[in-house]
Design a protein around this motif. Structure first.
Motif, mmCIF file in Angstrom:
data_model
loop_
_atom_site.group_PDB
_atom_site.id
_atom_site.type_symbol
_atom_site.label_atom_id
_atom_site.label_comp_id
_atom_site.label_asym_id
_atom_site.label_seq_id
_atom_site.Cartn_x
_atom_site.Cartn_y
_atom_site.Cartn_z
ATOM 1 N N HIS A 33 0.762 -1.252 0.000
ATOM 2 C CA HIS A 33 0.000 0.000 0.000
ATOM 3 C C HIS A 33 0.784 1.288 0.000
ATOM 4 N N CYS A 82 -2.245 -4.882 -6.160
ATOM 5 C CA CYS A 82 -3.072 -4.234 -5.126
ATOM 6 C C CYS A 82 -2.883 -2.708 -5.180
ATOM 7 N N CYS A 83 -2.910 -2.068 -4.025
ATOM 8 C CA CYS A 83 -2.956 -0.600 -4.046
ATOM 9 C C CYS A 83 -1.606 0.052 -4.290
ATOM 10 N N PHE A 132 -5.798 -7.978 -5.934
ATOM 11 C CA PHE A 132 -5.526 -8.795 -4.742
ATOM 12 C C PHE A 132 -5.374 -10.288 -5.045
ATOM 13 N N CYS A 159 -2.818 -6.565 2.977
ATOM 14 C CA CYS A 159 -3.309 -7.408 1.877
ATOM 15 C C CYS A 159 -2.263 -8.356 1.305
ATOM 16 N N GLY A 174 -12.974 -1.281 -3.622
ATOM 17 C CA GLY A 174 -12.695 -2.398 -2.734
ATOM 18 C C GLY A 174 -12.042 -3.597 -3.373
ATOM 19 N N CYS A 175 -12.006 -4.627 -2.573
ATOM 20 C CA CYS A 175 -11.142 -5.780 -2.757
ATOM 21 C C CYS A 175 -11.709 -6.801 -3.736
ATOM 22 N N GLY A 225 -8.851 1.153 -5.752
ATOM 23 C CA GLY A 225 -8.448 -0.150 -5.227
ATOM 24 C C GLY A 225 -8.495 -1.264 -6.253
ATOM 25 N N CYS A 226 -8.766 -2.467 -5.761
ATOM 26 C CA CYS A 226 -8.724 -3.648 -6.620
ATOM 27 C C CYS A 226 -9.884 -3.659 -7.607
ATOM 28 N N CYS A 280 -6.984 2.376 -2.055
ATOM 29 C CA CYS A 280 -8.100 2.363 -1.086
ATOM 30 C C CYS A 280 -8.017 3.544 -0.118
ATOM 31 N N MET A 286 -13.436 -7.723 1.277
ATOM 32 C CA MET A 286 -12.980 -8.773 2.191
ATOM 33 C C MET A 286 -12.293 -8.214 3.434
HETATM 34 S S1 MSK Z 1 -5.511 -3.499 -1.845
HETATM 35 S S2 MSK Z 1 -7.834 -3.468 0.886
HETATM 36 S S3 MSK Z 1 -7.674 -5.903 -1.453
HETATM 37 S S4 MSK Z 1 -8.896 -2.845 -2.357
HETATM 38 FE FE1 MSK Z 1 -6.032 -1.747 -1.109
HETATM 39 FE FE2 MSK Z 1 -7.293 -4.256 -2.743
HETATM 40 FE FE3 MSK Z 1 -8.935 -4.280 -0.735
HETATM 41 FE FE4 MSK Z 1 -6.419 -4.669 -0.297
#
Ligand code: MSK
Ligand code: SF4
Length: 671
Positions: free
Chosen positions: A261, A296-297, A314, A335, A444-445, A474-475, A517, A553
């Motif tokens: 992140h 991911c982010c 993710f 994540c 979101g994820c 995000g994802c 995110c 998630m």
């Molecule tokens: S990375 S928090 S899986 S959006 Fe932010 Fe993706 Fe959710 Fe992790």
């Protein structure tokens, strides 16, 4: 009897993911997809009916009227579990914000190797918002004051987190009346943990009021500060051309995937990867260079600022390693699946942890320190390059899609009016006229318990047909990018006629990528500016807008959902509700569900609902948007009213196959 596993096509709708899931099967290697099939979710825990906060338990309340050993009711246990999840999510986002503030301080004092204050205009704007003098002062002095102010917001004990003052005035009054203005970021998180300790707060409504306060300390606190500082240090995003999906990995390059992140290290790895010494080092190792990509982010952070490609979202972190082409996966926080380390034992990939806060047994740890970031970034890259010789058989799926990310609120403002009359007026007008029916933030994820990417892309595509402008982070943003929905003109045949006219006129994609995110706070800022522009009410709850997290998630998602509700938004989560209870077995199990939906709607104008079925999600979104339109006295949405495209070039382009159309618009993109 072993549970049946899904086919790769049932597990993911992404062809690149499907290809690597087949490889995983052939090699006999498990992934989150197969583990989700093998591990049935505990239906007691999933419904929030288990308490394990003291050793008189764990208590599982599965029967009507049953209470825990201490007498705690199901309502109290569900509320307590939800508060704890929101506190953890807020802590994660906000601690990221704290680290950014310390980096800003180090940069301001010339103690952070390789960093600079890249966006002085944003620094001055943010300083002014916080009453920090800017006239006749150096950027470093201003940044020093801003860093001190932001650092103080975490440990502040009294008063209010300063960033909350950016919300619409009416919203701030609601928060004051309800007693939910956060005093300090850490204070609210600590109090959430205190209140949910055994034998403390046991009134579900009172507990959930503090969940709101804690989440606001994140959304209008830690996360918003993190976004401010990222922009100041690395530049406010503006549209760039990027690519997404595992096909961005390159066979003849050293592949380094950054995952997590925080942009602090990844930005420095981007810079280091372009230095002559690293390029030369890679060549000496027999590679053509270093190919960086993100998951991911972290992917979103460097994608929207530098155009560095996203290898995936993710659920693709393990799949990237399964290509056999990744020399190093460099992770920081959040994540990151522990499974990466055992998975990488089957390949040559080195998993490198870098955060002081995150170690994984079996991973290589090269600790990040912002004071010597460039040196550390080069060390990491040399480590990855040294690993190139150990590569075995490689299988990189030939799937990658172009996208245009980088729609910060500043850029949206600019694109609607240009430098001299930047304004949200055209957006408000388009919503008021009905060209744009409303706005949906789909964020979101991914979650392996539903088909990877399906809910994100299905809901997005259906809402686009209904003239709903979509913003994504995000994802979810990466999921839609992989389907070509984040391309300007190239995706327009998929959208309703009114929205299409707006996109063609302004030159934007119908789905706007707004970041990671943490950057969901950009959406709060856009909504605030839409309100300030006029014509769509005097508070966020009146804007025809909905937030959706179809494949959520993480606990962070619950924190985001809650601060959006407290800001006035209707928020819909897919999947299962963590406070659903089992209505067939416990009759009083819907109190918490009522508080977070009807109760919060009465208090804040927003509500949180869990709707697993995507068609019902879409129906609820449109119904809410139309109700808000009617409440504002706007014309009823009419799909036939707009849509005479006058852009001949668009009509010509539509006749071309998609790949040629993209090339015609963007030129050839390096493969
Ligand atoms: S990375 S928090 S899986 S959006 Fe932010 Fe993706 Fe959710 Fe992790
Ligand atoms: Fe059981 Fe009460 Fe302890 Fe929770 S706090 S585990 S309900 S005894």
């Amino acid at each position: 009897m072993a549970k049946k596993r899904r086919s790769p096509q049932e597990a993911s709708k992404d062809p690149a993911a499907q290809e690597l899931l087949i490889r995983a099967d052939e090699l006999g290697i498990g992934t989150a997809f197969s583990r989700a099939d093998d591990m049935k979710a505990c239906n007691i825990g999933a419904a929030g009916m288990c308490c394990k906060i003291c050793s008189m338990g764990p208590c599982r309340l599965t029967k009507d009227g049953q209470v825990g050993v201490c007498g705690a009711t199901l309502d109290t246990i569900q509320a307590r579990n939800l508060v704890r999840a929101i506190a953890a999510g807020s802590a994660a986002h906000s601690d990221h914000g704290r680290d950014m503030a310390f980096t800003l301080k180090a940069v301001a004092n010339g103690e952070a190797e390789g960093y600079a204050l890249r966006d002085i205009a944003k620094l001055r704007t943010v300083a002014e918002l916080n009453d920090i003098p800017i006239d006749d002062r150096s950027p470093e002095d201003i940044a020093n004051d801003l860093a001190d102010l932001y650092i103080s917001q975490f440990g502040q004990q009294r008063g209010r987190v300063v960033v909350t003052k950016r919300a619409p005035e009416k919203r701030q009054k609601i928060w004051e009346e309800k007693g939910v203005i956060p005093r300090g970021v850490d204070r609210e998180v600590v109090e959430a943990l205190h209140r949910t300790h055994m034998g403390d707060d046991q009134d579900p409504e009172h507990l959930l009021q503090h969940a709101v306060r804690t989440s606001l300390a994140d959304g209008w606190g830690g996360s918003m500060m993190a976004t401010d500082i990222s922009d100041i240090l690395f530049g406010t995003p503006a549209p760039v051309l990027g690519q997404a999906n595992l096909g961005v990995l390159k066979e003849d390059y050293v592949n380094v995937v950054v995952h997590g992140h925080e942009p602090t290290l990844s930005e420095m790895i981007v810079a280091a990867s372009q230095t002559p010494e690293i390029l030369e080092y890679a060549k000496q190792a027999g590679a053509k260079g270093v190919q960086l990509s993100g998951i991911c982010c972290t992917a979103n952070e460097i994608l929207m600022r530098q155009g560095v490609p996203a290898a995936g979202n993710f659920l693709q972190q393990e799949l990237a390693i399964l290509t056999g082409a990744v020399e190093a996966m460099v992770v920081d926080v959040q994540c990151i699946m522990q499974a990466l380390v055992s998975l990488s034992d089957n390949f040559h990939t080195d998993i490198i942890t870098t955060s002081k806060k995150v170690k994984i047994k079996g991973a290589t740890h090269i600790e990040f320190d912002e004071h010597k970031a460039l040196t550390i970034a080069k060390d990491i890259l040399r480590h990855a390059i040294d690993n190139f010789k150990n590569r075995g058989e490689v299988q990189i799926p030939d799937h990658r899609t172009d996208l245009v990310p980088g729609f910060s609120h500043e850029y949206i403002n600019y694109m609607l009016g240009g430098s001299y009359r930047a304004s949200f007026r055209p957006l408000n007008d388009a919503i008021m006229s009905g060209r744009i029916r409303g706005v949906a933030a789909i964020v979101g994820c991914n979650n392996p318990r539903s088909q990877h990417d399906h809910l994100h892309t299905y809901v997005t595509k259906e809402l686009l047909k209904q003239d709903v402008l979509i913003v994504e982070t995000g994802c979810g943003a990466i999921a839609c990018a992989k389907e070509g929905l984040l391309l300007g003109e190239a995706g327009l045949e998929k959208v309703g006629p009114g929205l299409r006219e707006v996109c063609e006129t302004v030159g934007i994609p119908p789905v706007l990528h707004m970041g990671s995110c943490v950057d969901n706070t950009r959406i709060l800022t856009v909504l605030t500016q839409v309100v300030a522009e006029g014509g769509l009410g005097d508070d966020i709850d009146q804007v025809p807008a909905v937030g959706l997290a179809p494949e959520w998630m993480s606990e962070k998602a619950l924190a985001i959902g809650t601060y959006c509700v407290a800001s006035g938004a209707y928020v819909i989560f897919g999947g299962s509700s963590p406070v659903s209870g089992m209505p067939d077995r416990v009759s009083d199990s819907d109190l918490v569900t009522k508080i977070i939906s009807e109760g919060w709607e009465e208090d804040y104008g927003g509500k949180l609902e869990f709707i697993p079925d995507p068609d019902e999600m879409i129906e609820a979104t449109l119904a809410h948007i139309d109700k808000k339109r009617a409440d504002l006295g706007l014309p009823e949405y009419d799909a036939e009213r707009f849509g005479e495209s006058g852009d001949d070039r668009m009509l010509e382009l539509e006749k071309l196959p998609l790949s040629e159309r993209r090339e015609s618009i963007y030129g050839a993109v390096a493969k």
